[in-house]
Structures are given as structure tokens and as C-alpha cells.
Motif scaffolding. Structure first.
Motif, PDB file in Angstrom:
ATOM      1  N   LYS A 402      -3.287  -3.380   5.159  1.00  0.00           N
ATOM      2  CA  LYS A 402      -2.118  -2.499   5.049  1.00  0.00           C
ATOM      3  C   LYS A 402      -2.323  -1.479   3.927  1.00  0.00           C
ATOM      4  N   LEU A 403      -2.876  -1.975   2.810  1.00  0.00           N
ATOM      5  CA  LEU A 403      -3.090  -1.074   1.670  1.00  0.00           C
ATOM      6  C   LEU A 403      -4.087   0.014   2.023  1.00  0.00           C
ATOM      7  N   GLU A 404      -5.154  -0.382   2.662  1.00  0.00           N
ATOM      8  CA  GLU A 404      -6.216   0.590   2.954  1.00  0.00           C
ATOM      9  C   GLU A 404      -5.768   1.654   3.934  1.00  0.00           C
ATOM     10  N   THR A 405      -4.777   1.372   4.753  1.00  0.00           N
ATOM     11  CA  THR A 405      -4.323   2.381   5.719  1.00  0.00           C
ATOM     12  C   THR A 405      -2.976   2.960   5.302  1.00  0.00           C
ATOM     13  N   LYS A 406      -2.632   2.754   4.033  1.00  0.00           N
ATOM     14  CA  LYS A 406      -1.383   3.310   3.454  1.00  0.00           C
ATOM     15  C   LYS A 406      -0.149   2.880   4.226  1.00  0.00           C
ATOM     16  N   GLN A 407      -0.205   1.662   4.743  1.00  0.00           N
ATOM     17  CA  GLN A 407       0.930   1.154   5.506  1.00  0.00           C
ATOM     18  C   GLN A 407       1.768   0.208   4.670  1.00  0.00           C
ATOM     19  N   PHE A 408       1.322  -0.006   3.443  1.00  0.00           N
ATOM     20  CA  PHE A 408       2.006  -0.963   2.595  1.00  0.00           C
ATOM     21  C   PHE A 408       3.167  -0.271   1.897  1.00  0.00           C
ATOM     22  N   SER A 409       4.341  -0.917   1.929  1.00  0.00           N
ATOM     23  CA  SER A 409       5.449  -0.217   1.265  1.00  0.00           C
ATOM     24  C   SER A 409       5.720  -0.815  -0.119  1.00  0.00           C
ATOM     25  N   PHE A 410       5.782   0.082  -1.080  1.00  0.00           N
ATOM     26  CA  PHE A 410       6.006  -0.306  -2.481  1.00  0.00           C
ATOM     27  C   PHE A 410       7.469  -0.136  -2.846  1.00  0.00           C
ATOM     28  N   ARG A 411       7.897  -0.893  -3.847  1.00  0.00           N
ATOM     29  CA  ARG A 411       9.258  -0.660  -4.358  1.00  0.00           C
ATOM     30  C   ARG A 411       9.132  -0.172  -5.796  1.00  0.00           C
TER      31      ARG A 411
END
Ligand code: ATP
Ligand code: MG
Length: 585
Positions: A402-411
Motif C-alpha cells: 500500500k505504501l509503495e503505491t501511495k494507497q496508504f492513508s495517513f492521519r
């Protein structure tokens, strides 16, 4: 003779007027009425021609032909009025004209007196005139005054002509008589031209209004860009302000204003559209990356048509459609597809080893290959440990893809640097002690106070959990771990150093430790139980997503120092960032 010859230039004049009307018609075939009015003046020239012939050779046939031409002249004037008002021309007008021509032919042949011969035609002409005035008056959308004036001129001309035509034979030799008729006819001719101009003008202003309604209300941006010496936007619809936050006036005053909203990677494309003279006739839709005044990125699909004068491009017109939502959805879809593929490839390569060993031990236990009590317990331990590794690995891999494809959502949120420092120390001091290590801390209190980070606390914890667990894992019991928190004012960042006095990393391994699945050779006593080699890779992704950096300094046998650098902000900058985030959402 002079009197007679005076008719000739008027014949010519009327023919010229007729051709001018035909020319207008060829320019704009929508104005069908102008074609009928062209014919009208051809018939009038015919009428003058027969008048001329009659004056030189008085014969009732010439007079009859002149009347026929006059009748056709008024008929076509009426037909023009019908076309002008967009009413179909009724067929009976043609039939009546035909009957009257027959009547005149028979009358001339049998030598009727002139009044009986021409009275029906004259009456018919009056009916035509009244009808003509009625149509113009009721169907012409101009002011009452204009309509009134034109109707009176038409009436006087039509009725006057009809009445005088009855007595023409007697008065034809009187010089002023037909001259008045000719002059009046030409005034009428001019009137018709004025009607044409007024009508065209009202049509242009109507087209203009329709265009305005469309252009000003469309969500797409419509533009017209003039090339050459007068280069610049001649028109850009107000929707540009909704799309980019800049008003149309900004584009009118600076022909190159589009640079302000374009991503630099698209300058070339824009120049091709607005600068290069050798552009293709029309450019298929092309997606430009633009920036709203508030910094938000948008995607605009531009479609352009080049206006040529001869072979020379003189302008480009086109429209821009905001396709941000579609483009982002497309990108996201692609990224999620890629993240799935990535995950799949990790699973197939890396998870196989632990699964093989779990399967091996489990079947050995089942079929009794392992029977000794101690051996069984050991095998069970291995199965359990491998399963734990497997579970962790799956979670890590999932997060990493997810991180590598910028799909990870941060808060992300505002955090005080000092708060982060204290909470990290509190959180991990126990773990460090449990690992039989001494904890040392160095905190730059002064530098850290009133300094803010914009970070996701949960992810920050994950980063330090891995770095500290690595330090514990790769350091001999009894040694020490040093945590150092400092602010680098010059670089505008907070630096967190995690130093250990452990086994260190060899020069050859250093470049690879942040790569996924990379584990350096380490002595057997190192607690490697559930190591997957993904920890640092995830740390690096997380830190970079915060706009920071992570790096390591180490020497084999002497220990390592991992450093995390995070950007720092003032309170005001954080507010701005939060505002932007909200507007993006
Ligand atoms: P995981 O974190 O996934 O459980 P891991 O700790 O082996 O497994 P990373 O955290 O990515 O994986 O570290 C990668 C490798 O870098 C380690 O296997 C180790 O060889 C080396 N390494 C990391 N931290 C240190 C350290 N503090 N001292 C010595 N070597 C280290
Ligand atoms: Mg680790």
C-alpha cells in the motif's frame, strides 16, 4: 428621346442591386428572403425595359409585358416577406398571376380597352401590397416606429403604382411621371436593404446572446486565442475562475498567463498550442496538469481547433474540461491494481519458505517421524514461531504494497516535538531494560520547545518500534542504547538518532539494509526469531511520506546509528497545511 434614354441607367442600376442581393444570399443561405428580393429587382428591370420599348414603339403588347413584370415584381416582394417571416408561400399566388397573364394576353389579342385590360392586374397588385404590409407589420420583430414607416412607404408605392398603371398609356410621355415611379421604386429597394441589415443585426445579437448563455454557464472553459502580432486571449469563459481560481481578466491582460496555472512538464505542450505556428489543424484531447490558485492539483482535458486564413493559422479555439475526478479515480485504480500485483509477487516468493517448513514439521509430527517428547516440543515451537513470522510478514507486506503505491492513508496532525520525544522514551524504556540494555538519552530541550511536526503519531511509533527493536535485537546484552533528540535549525528539521553498541553493519551491507527482505549475515546468537527483513523498508517509506529522511552510520562490530530527520514547522505553517488538506478532501 432623351427622356426615353434616361430609363436605361435605371435598368442597369436595378440589375446591379439584384446581383448584390444574390451575392448576399450566397454568403448566408439562411436569409432565403433576400433571394426572392433579388428576383424582385430583376423583374423590375424587365418592367423598365418594356417601358423603354413601349415609349419608343407604343404597342399594347409591350405595355402588357410591363404590367406582367410589375406584377411579378410585387409578387416576389411578397414572397420575400413570406420567407422573411418563415411562412410557406401559398400556391394560390402563383395560380392567380398565371390567370391574370392569360387575361392580359386574351385582352390584348381581342383589343380590349385599356381599363378593362389592366384593372384586374391593378386590383391584384393592391391585394399583394396589403398582404405584404400585413406580413411585415405583424411578423417583423422591430420597433413599432420602424415598422410603421416601412409599411407606409410600401403602401404608397404599391397602391400608387397600381392606380397610376391604369392611366399609364395617357401619361407615359410626361417626363416627370415615370421618373417619380422609378425614384420611388429605388427608395423601396433601399428600404429592403435596410430591412436585411436590421434583420441580420438582430440575428447576430441573438446568436451572441445564445453563445453567451452557453459559454457563461458551461462548466467547461471555452476560449479563443488569437495568434500573430495581436497574440493573446480574445475570449475565455468565466468558468476559468471556478476551475483555476484566476479570473478571466488575468488571462486577458497577460497572453502568457497560462504558464501560471500549468505544471512545468506541460509548458512544451502549451507552447505547441499557443506559440508554434505549425500546429496541426486540430489537436485530439490532451490532459494537462494544472494548479488551482490554492495549490490544489487539477487535470484539464484540452481540445483545440486551429482557425486558418488560407494556410496561415490565425487563432486557436477550444475548450478545457476538468477531468480531475476521473483522472484520480483512474490513477487510484491503477495503483491499487499494481499494489495487488506487488503483494501477489511477494506472497509467492517470500512466504513459501516458512510455509514449507511449517508443513514439513507438521507432517513429521502427524506421521510420527518425530516422537521424542523433547523433539515434539521443539517442532511445535518452530511451527508456532514460523506461523508468527508468517502472520507478521503478511501484515508487513500488505502495508508495504500500500505504501509503495501511495494507497496508504495517513492521519497527519499537529504534534509538538517535545511531546513526541517524551512519549517515545516512555514507551520504549521498558523494552530496552527488558532486553538487558542500558538506556541513555540526550534531549535538546531548548531547541525542541515550541517546535511542531506534522505527523501521524501511530506511524511514527511504528518507525521507532522497529528501529529500537532492531537496536535491541542486534546488540549484546549489557550494552547501551542512546536516544538523541535534536533540532537542526539550518536544515529546519528534527533529528532523532538511535545509537547502539551492537554488532554493527558491514560496509558491504549498508547500501542494502533498507531494501525489502534484506537481512545481513549475523552471528547465530542474534535473536532472529521472527525477522522478515521488511522493517527498515517500511520505516523508510513511512518517514519519506512525512517528508523526512532516514539513514544509517555503522561499522561492523562497533555499533550503528540510525537517524530519522523530520521537517519542522511553525504553528502558522501547520494551519496552512491543515487548511489545504481539508480543501483536498
Ligand atoms: P523485521 O524488522 O522485518 O522483523 P529485520 O529486523 O531483520 O526484520 P530490518 O529491520 O529491515 O529487518 O533490518 C534489515 C537488516 O538490517 C537486519 O536484518 C540487520 O541485518 C540489519 N540491521 C538493522 N538494524 C540493525 C542494527 N541496529 N544493528 C545491526 N544491524 C542491523
Ligand atoms: Mg527490524
Amino acid at each position: 428621346m432623351v427622356q426615353t434614354a434616361i430609363v436605361l441607367p435605371f435598368i442597369l442600376l436595378n440589375l446591379i442591386m439584384a446581383s448584390f442581393y444574390f451575392f448576399l444570399f450566397s454568403m448566408d443561405s439562411k436569409g432565403g428572403f433576400i433571394k426572392y428580393w433579388g428576383f424582385c429587382w430583376i423583374f423590375y428591370s424587365g418592367s423598365l425595359l418594356f417601358l423603354f420599348l413601349y415609349m419608343s414603339h407604343p404597342s399594347v403588347y409591350f405595355l402588357g409585358l410591363r404590367k406582367t413584370m410589375d406584377m411579378m415584381n410585387i409578387s416576389y416582394l411578397l414572397f420575400g416577406a413570406y420567407a422573411f417571416a418563415r411562412i410557406p408561400i401559398p400556391g394560390y399566388w402563383y395560380r392567380f398571376s398565371l390567370y391574370l397573364i392569360l387575361w392580359m394576353a386574351i385582352g390584348a389579342y381581342y383589343d380590349f380597352d385599356l381599363i378593362s385590360l389592366f384593372l384586374p392586374v391593378a386590383s391584384y397588385q393592391i391585394i399583394l401590397t396589403v398582404m405584404l404590409c400585413y406580413i411585415l407589420y405583424t411578423r417583423w420583430p422591430v420597433s413599432q416606429k420602424e415598422k410603421g414607416l416601412f409599411t407606409i412607404i410600401f403602401m404608397i408605392w404599391g397602391i400608387g403604382k397600381a392606380v397610376f398603371s391604369l392611366f399609364e398609356a395617357q401619361y407615359v410621355q410626361v417626363f416627370g411621371f415615370y421618373l417619380i415611379e422609378i425614384l420611388f421604386s429605388n427608395v423601396l429597394n433601399v428600404c429592403i436593404f435596410v430591412i436585411y441589415i436590421l434583420k441580420t443585426r438582430s440575428e447576430i445579437s441573438r446568436a451572441d446572446r445564445i453563445f453567451k448563455v452557453i459559454a457563461e454557464n458551461a462548466t467547461d472553459v471555452i476560449f479563443y486565442y488569437t495568434l500573430g502580432a495581436q497574440k493573446g486571449f480574445s475570449y475565455i469563459s468565466p468558468s476559468i475562475e471556478r476551475m483555476t481560481g484566476h479570473p478571466p481578466s488575468a488571462f486577458y491582460s497577460n497572453p502568457k498567463f497560462y504558464y501560471e496555472i500549468l505544471d512545468s512538464s506541460d509548458y512544451g505542450k502549451a507552447d505547441e498550442i499557443f506559440e508554434n505556428q505549425k500546429i496541426e489543424r486540430s489537436l485530439s484531447p490532451y490532459t494537462l496538469t494544472l494548479y488551482h490558485k490554492n495549490g490544489k492539483r487539477i487535470y484539464g482535458e484540452i481540445t483545440v481547433t486551429v482557425i486558418l486564413e488560407g494556410a496561415e493559422p490565425v487563432a486557436v479555439e477550444g475548450f478545457i474540461r476538468d477531468v480531475t475526478i476521473t483522472k484520480l479515480a483512474e490513477d487510484e485504480l491503477q495503483a491499487s491494481r499494481k499494489s495487488r500485483e506487488l503483494l501477489l509477487s511477494y506472497v509467492s516468493h517470500e512466504l513459501r519458505t516458512p510455509i514449507t517448513s511449517i508443513l514439513g514439521y507438521a507432517s513429521a509430527l502427524k506421521d510420527g517421524t518425530i516422537q521424542e517428547r523433547e523433539e515434539v516440543a521443539e517442532a511445535m515451537d518452530i511451527v508456532i514461531n514460523k506461523s508468527i513470522t508468517l502472520e507478521r510478514m503478511i501484515n508487513d507486506l500488505f502495508q508495504l504494497s500500500k505504501l509503495e503505491t501511495k494507497q496508504f492513508s495517513f492521519r497527519f496532525r499537529k504534534m509538538e516535538a517535545l511531546d513526541l520525544t517524551i512519549s517515545l522514551i516512555n514507551k520504549y524504556s521498558l523494552d530496552i531494560e527488558k532486553g538487558n540494555l542500558k538506556l541513555q538519552t540526550k534531549i535538546d530541550y531548548e531547541g525542541l520547545s515550541d517546535v511542531f511536526l506534522y505527523a501521524d503519531p501511530e506511524r511514527m511509533e511504528q518507525v521507532f518500534a522497529n528501529l529500537i527493536s532492531n537496536a535491541i535485537k542486534y546488540t549484546h546484552p549489557g550494552d547501551r542504547i542512546l536516544l538523541r533528540f535534536v533540532i537542526d535549525k539550518k536544515k529546519k528539521n528534527m533529528q532523532i538518532h538511535i545509537s547502539d553498541t551492537g554488532i554493527g553493519i558491514s560496509k558491504a551491507d549498508i547500501p542494502y539494509v533498507f531494501e525489502r527482505f534484506y537481512r545481513a549475515e549475523s552471528p547465530p546468537e542474534v535473536r532472529k526469531a521472527s525477522s522478515s527483513g521488511l522493517g527498515l523498508t517500511i520505516c523508510k517509506e513511512l518517514v519519506e511520506a512525512h517528508g523526512g529522511q532516514i539513514f544509517v552510520k555503522s561499522r561492523a562490530g562497533q555499533g550503528s546509528t540510525f537517524t530519522v530527520e523530520l521537517p519542522i514547522y511553525t504553528e502558522e505553517q501547520i494551519h496552512q497545511k491543515e487548511g489545504k488538506e481539508n480543501s483536498d478532501a
